[in-house]
Design an enzyme around this catalytic site. Structure first.
Site, PDB file in Angstrom:
ATOM      1  N   THR A 286       0.858  -1.188   0.000  1.00 25.74           N
ATOM      2  CA  THR A 286       0.000   0.000   0.000  1.00 25.74           C
ATOM      3  C   THR A 286       0.892   1.235   0.000  1.00 25.74           C
ATOM      4  OG1 THR A 286      -1.787  -1.154   1.155  1.00 25.74           O
ATOM      5  CG2 THR A 286      -1.787   1.249   1.294  1.00 25.74           C
TER       6      THR A 286
ATOM      7  N   VAL B   1       2.258   5.182   0.108  1.00 26.80           N
ATOM      8  CA  VAL B   1       2.166   6.485   0.766  1.00 26.80           C
ATOM      9  C   VAL B   1       1.905   7.543  -0.308  1.00 26.80           C
ATOM     10  CG1 VAL B   1       3.626   8.239   1.881  1.00 26.80           C
ATOM     11  CG2 VAL B   1       3.585   5.893   2.774  1.00 26.80           C
TER      12      VAL B   1
ATOM     13  N   ILE C 217       4.826  -1.193   2.953  1.00 25.18           N
ATOM     14  CA  ILE C 217       4.530   0.218   2.707  1.00 25.18           C
ATOM     15  C   ILE C 217       5.366   0.689   1.522  1.00 25.18           C
ATOM     16  CG2 ILE C 217       4.815   2.560   3.622  1.00 25.18           C
ATOM     17  CD1 ILE C 217       2.395   1.091   4.803  1.00 25.18           C
ATOM     18  N   LYS C 218       4.670   1.190   0.502  1.00 26.00           N
ATOM     19  CA  LYS C 218       5.364   1.654  -0.704  1.00 26.00           C
ATOM     20  C   LYS C 218       5.741   3.126  -0.575  1.00 26.00           C
ATOM     21  CE  LYS C 218       4.275   0.246  -4.958  1.00 26.00           C
ATOM     22  NZ  LYS C 218       3.416  -0.011  -6.147  1.00 26.00           N
ATOM     23  N   LEU C 219       6.998   3.387  -0.898  1.00 28.94           N
ATOM     24  CA  LEU C 219       7.532   4.749  -0.877  1.00 28.94           C
ATOM     25  C   LEU C 219       8.322   4.979  -2.156  1.00 28.94           C
ATOM     26  CD1 LEU C 219       8.950   4.345   2.708  1.00 28.94           C
ATOM     27  CD2 LEU C 219       7.275   6.111   2.161  1.00 28.94           C
TER      28      LEU C 219
END
EC number: 2.2.1.2
Length: 316
Positions: free
Chosen positions: A95, A97, A131-133
């Protein structure tokens, strides 16, 4: 002989690059990845309407401020879609950011913690979340902080070797180097098509994979953004590959042998000293394609995030 998708699964962990539940149920990937563009697309599917309604209800209970309600609805919608996807896969959901935080380390960390708390409050443990950044210097620093807190990260919009090296040195869990978008840039620049074996995106991921394995970095390499199955098959053996449903369908329909192209050297070369901020910026800046593609990717995700917010605001 089994089809090419089945053979690929024996060499590489196959991940579905979609937010659409039906496609995930059909292809039964290990993991799934989403991004703002995919969430926007999923939000327009009729069966997801109850998830939007539930997200709005949540947001209204958190704040009376409309702007805050829009933000909270978007965050909860991404989590609600993620929760639905997790019911159909054994592994992890990625998911993302908000792309507008790509140059804000503190903002990215705060948003990531918020998304993880939303998952945790719904009974989803950290070992099922990535967590995608964006792979900016600030995004990589945010990931370094989050990894130390037990929040694993997927560093996306990765186009340069400098980005890949900085991610490994920061100890991030996983990177998503983009294949097709690299090829797009060279195709536009040189005005020609590329065979899969000489595809600049394929070569980039191969070089990153070999570097990680030669130096014993544990960061997972997950090739992403494919334009055709030729690119995918040239990366058979990569740790993971995240593939859109249309290309999964093509692989499933294709016959013929799949050959392992990437092999873990299990090396233990002495690692160089970690890159400084200045070194990172300079090395990344030398790659014109990467500079253009990172900026374009961030802008495009931000545009789709804005469209999603407009759609939500109209429903509030």
């Amino acid at each position: 002989m089994s089809n090419k998708l089945e053979q690929l699964r024996k060499l590489t962990t196959v991940v579905a690059d979609t937010g659409e539940i039906d496609a995930i149920k059909k292809y039964q990937p290990e993991d799934a990845t989403t991004n703002p563009s995919l969430i926007l697309k999923a939000a327009q599917i009729e069966e997801y309407a109850p998830l939007i309604d539930a997200s709005i209800e949540y947001a209204k209970a958190q704040s009376n401020d409309k702007a805050q309600q829009v933000q909270d609805t978007c965050d909860m919608l991404a989590v609600n879609i993620g929760k639905e996807i997790l019911k159909t896969i054994p592994g992890r959901i990625s998911t993302e950011v908000d792309a507008r935080l790509s140059y804000d380390t503190e903002g990215s960390v705060a948003k990531a913690r918020q998304l993880v708390k939303m998952y945790n409050d719904a009974g989803i443990t950290n070992d099922r979340i990535l967590i995608k950044l964006a792979s900016t210097w600030e995004g990589i620093r945010a990931a370094e902080i989050l990894e130390k807190e037990g929040i694993n990260c997927n560093l996306t919009l990765l186009f340069s070797f400098a980005q890949a090296r900085a991610c490994a040195e920061a100890g991030v869990f996983l990177i998503s180097p983009f294949v097709g978008r690299i090829m797009d840039w060279y195709k536009a620049k040189e005005g020609r098509d590329f065979e899969a074996s000489e595809d600049p995106g394929v070569i980039s991921v191969t070089d990153i994979y070999n570097y990680y394995k030669d130096y014993g970095y544990n960061t997972v390499v997950m090739g992403a953004s494919f334009r055709n199955i030729g690119e995918i098959l040239e990366l058979a053996g990569c740790d993971r590959l995240t593939i859109a449903p249309a290309l999964l369908a093509e692989l499933e329909a294709a016959e013929g042998e799949v050959v392992e192209k990437l092999v873990d050297s299990k090396g233990s070369k002495e690692r160089p000293a970690p890159m400084s901020h200045a070194e990172f910026l300079w090395e990344h800046n030398l790659d014109a394609m990467a500079v253009e593609k990172v900026a374009e990717g961030i802008r495009n995700f931000a545009v789709d995030q804005g469209k999603l917010e407009d759609m939500i605001a109209a429903k509030l």
